[in-house]
Motif scaffolding. Structure first.
Motif, PDB file in Angstrom:
ATOM      1  N   PRO A  10       0.810  -1.226   0.000  1.00 21.11           N
ATOM      2  CA  PRO A  10       0.000   0.000   0.000  1.00 21.11           C
ATOM      3  C   PRO A  10       0.842   1.274   0.000  1.00 21.11           C
ATOM      4  O   PRO A  10       1.930   1.328   0.581  1.00 21.11           O
ATOM      5  N   LEU A  11       0.297   2.298  -0.646  1.00 22.30           N
ATOM      6  CA  LEU A  11       0.930   3.613  -0.718  1.00 22.30           C
ATOM      7  C   LEU A  11      -0.042   4.669  -0.223  1.00 22.30           C
ATOM      8  O   LEU A  11      -1.243   4.606  -0.505  1.00 22.30           O
ATOM      9  N   ASN A  12       0.492   5.659   0.476  1.00 18.61           N
ATOM     10  CA  ASN A  12      -0.339   6.668   1.118  1.00 18.61           C
ATOM     11  C   ASN A  12      -0.667   7.818   0.168  1.00 18.61           C
ATOM     12  O   ASN A  12      -0.042   7.991  -0.882  1.00 18.61           O
ATOM     13  N   ASP A  13      -1.613   8.619   0.584  1.00 21.22           N
ATOM     14  CA  ASP A  13      -2.034   9.800  -0.170  1.00 21.22           C
ATOM     15  C   ASP A  13      -1.182  11.007   0.229  1.00 21.22           C
ATOM     16  O   ASP A  13      -0.540  11.028   1.278  1.00 21.22           O
ATOM     17  N   GLY A  14      -1.140  12.015  -0.652  1.00 22.57           N
ATOM     18  CA  GLY A  14      -0.601  13.315  -0.299  1.00 22.57           C
ATOM     19  C   GLY A  14       0.895  13.492  -0.424  1.00 22.57           C
ATOM     20  O   GLY A  14       1.436  14.482   0.080  1.00 22.57           O
ATOM     21  N   THR A  15       1.578  12.585  -1.095  1.00 18.58           N
ATOM     22  CA  THR A  15       3.036  12.731  -1.222  1.00 18.58           C
ATOM     23  C   THR A  15       3.443  13.519  -2.459  1.00 18.58           C
ATOM     24  O   THR A  15       4.552  14.065  -2.507  1.00 18.58           O
ATOM     25  N   GLY A  16       2.600  13.539  -3.493  1.00 20.88           N
ATOM     26  CA  GLY A  16       2.976  14.149  -4.760  1.00 20.88           C
ATOM     27  C   GLY A  16       3.832  13.234  -5.626  1.00 20.88           C
ATOM     28  O   GLY A  16       4.215  13.619  -6.736  1.00 20.88           O
ATOM     29  N   LEU A  17       4.133  12.036  -5.146  1.00 21.35           N
ATOM     30  CA  LEU A  17       5.010  11.109  -5.862  1.00 21.35           C
ATOM     31  C   LEU A  17       4.205  10.159  -6.744  1.00 21.35           C
ATOM     32  O   LEU A  17       2.987  10.032  -6.607  1.00 21.35           O
ATOM     33  N   ILE A  18       4.926   9.489  -7.649  1.00 17.89           N
ATOM     34  CA  ILE A  18       4.310   8.577  -8.605  1.00 17.89           C
ATOM     35  C   ILE A  18       4.765   7.154  -8.302  1.00 17.89           C
ATOM     36  O   ILE A  18       5.959   6.904  -8.118  1.00 17.89           O
TER      37      ILE A  18
END
Length: 546
Positions: free
Chosen positions: A310-318
């Protein structure tokens, strides 16, 4: 054909009667170019054995270029650079590797090229191929070496050292333009895929990768060799065009198909910027890209049914499902790949502004800046020994992977991408960390070789590519000399291998790996321009390709 006659034809292609560079013809025997080409040795086998004449250095390294009539492309400007550099180099073994490595992509990997001057793209001697306007103009299919497929990343790196001379060589310029156009079609066809089959109009037969993969979005296996989604593959597509435009000033690739590829690429970035769970509802959001492979190697497939962690929201990363080594990411926000994408988006935006495409340029610029901010906000962590450093991968929840991999883009190569200056404190801390075993679990050191490796080959193989990136990111003369000497001493066949066993360099992977040869050439050209005394002797003038 009679057996005796066949043997004679093969000898004409393989045996040197004169001992001169590249002369592999039987004296007095004439044959047409098609028969000669058919008799040329398979370079996969040719590269595995030494060929004369040997270098005049203590290692007596072999001459590994194919006969001129067996080469897949030639450039007078490239030949001139070879002569200029090697004639000045004091170390004749290093000179021999450069002589073999610098032209290796042109000599051996141009599987198909058409100049676009005959209307629809066609294979030499073949029939016209009509695919609704696809494949128009110059086209070039550049394979990685011993695998008959084109990786977007590899081919862009393979051609990089020729970009600076393309303006002086129109045929070379046309080859690189063709490479951009071919990648355009690949990106439009399957933007999540990393490696591609020969284009349909080439009439070159596709090959199987021998794997059992289940991938979404689905792809056509006669057009795609492998479909591992890697953010740096798409960044490499942008880099190929950016370098070409910077070197030649040409805008010939800025046609409707290229703009469609850019729109397709941006769609991938939008989809892969989404978190695993909806930030408002907390519900699982299926990802557009899934990859599952039947394998017993954890690095060859994605966990959790092909989704990945899983990856979180709000990082601006791809998100990137795989690394440039083609190994699966552990945490999907792969920092070096995001850094490369950030840089290339902003460079593409600048190019678009120069041709009046301001609205599209703003979109690319904004995305590039968002990624860059995400790296600094989330990808920089405090290490108890090294201070502030770049993580290799993160998930946005606070988890990090601290390591580096030999394949480029890497943390070691961040300055080469244009993301950061070499003297930046965070980079210097990171560099110190990843170039020693205490800080990087994939820094390999043995009696015969040392360097960064990675999980792709195993825990005893380092990649010469990492030492070459080390050369290009160092200002220390001793460090540069030490790295070049190590690569020289490990390249006993006159070419640069993929990886080497750190205890015995005779245990290597891939005798023909064009990307590694290109990185060697780029390192030599870099040192020739920045520190010419290390190659040419005290007081030597810089040598710059322009």
């Amino acid at each position: 054909m009679h057996a005796t006659a066949l043997c004679f034809v093969l000898l004409a292609a393989c045996v040197s009667a004169t001992g001169a560079y590249g002369e592999q013809d039987i004296l007095g025997y004439e044959m047409g170019p098609e028969r000669y080409k058919a008799a040329c040795p398979d370079y996969r086998h040719y590269a595995m054995a030494p060929h004369r004449p040997l270098s005049k250095g203590p290692l007596s390294l072999p001459y590994q270029r194919p006969s001129p009539r067996c080469r897949t492309f030639s450039s007078p400007q490239v030949e001139k650079i070879i002569d200029d550099i090697t004639s000045r180099m004091n170390d004749k073994d290093l000179a021999r590797i450069f002589e073999n490595a610098f032209p290796n992509t042109l000599d051996t990997t141009v599987r198909w090229h058409v100049d676009g001057k005959s209307g629809k793209s066609r294979r030499n001697g073949g029939n016209e191929f009509d695919d609704g306007g696809h494949w128009d103009g110059p086209q070039s299919f550049i394979v990685t070496g011993d695998i008959n497929a084109e990786w977007l990343r590899d081919s862009a790196h393979q051609l990089a050292q020729y970009q600076a001379v393309a303006k002086q060589d129109k045929q070379l310029e046309n080859l690189i333009l063709g490479a951009i156009n071919t990648q355009v079609e690949f990106v439009i066809e399957s933007p999540y895929c990393n490696a591609f089959q020969p284009p349909p109009p080439s009439q070159v037969a596709p090959v199987s990768n021998g794997q059992e993969d289940s991938v979404h979005p689905a792809y056509e296996p006669t057009k795609v060799f492998e479909c591992k989604y890697e953010i740096d593959s798409l960044a490499s597509f942008l880099a190929l065009g950016n370098q070409f435009h910077k070197s030649t000033g040409s805008k010939d690739f800025l046609h409707s198909r290229w703009y469609l590829a850019i729109d397709t690429l941006l769609g991938v970035l939008d989809a892969q910027a989404k978190p695993t769970f909806d930030p408002k509802t907390g519900h699982f959001e299926p990802n557009e890209y899934l990859f599952r492979r039947r394998t017993d190697a954890g690095t060859e497939t994605l966990s959790l049914g092909g989704v990945g962690n899983p990856l979180n929201d709000g990082t601006g990363l791809i998100r990137s499902a795989f690394r440039p080594s083609d190994d699966a990411t552990i945490l999907g926000f792969f920092i070096p790949g995001n850094a490369m994408m950030s840089v290339e988006l902003k460079r593409t935006a600048a190019m678009l502004r120069s041709v009046g495409k301001n609205k599209l340029a703003e979109r690319l610029q904004a995305r590039g800046e968002s990624i860059e901010k995400g790296i600094w906000d989330h990808g920089v962590v405090t290490h108890k020994k090294y201070g502030e450093v770049f993580a290799f991968e993160i998930d946005g929840y606070g988890s990090t992977i601290i390591m580096d991999d030999a394949n480029h883009p890497s943390l070691l190569g961040l300055p080469l991408l244009g993301f950061i200056e070499k003297d930046n404190k965070v980079y210097q801390n990171t560099r110190r960390m990843i170039l020693e075993q205490a800080g990087n679990p994939y820094y390999m050191e043995g009696r015969a070789f040392a360097g960064i490796g990675g999980p792709h080959i195993g825990l005893q193989h380092a990649w010469p590519m990492s030492r070459l990136v080390q050369v290009m990111t160092s200002d220390n003369d001793d460090e540069i000399i030490d790295a070049l000497r190590d690569v020289r001493s490990s390249s006993r066949l006159g070419l640069v291998h993929e990886s080497l066993h750190v205890e015995r360099v005779t245990d290597y992977t891939r005798s023909w790996f064009a990307w590694a040869n290109s990185v060697f050439a780029q390192a030599i050209l870099d040192v020739a321009a920045r520190k010419p005394h290390l190659l040419f002797g005290t007081g030597a003038e810089p040598y710059e390709v322009s």
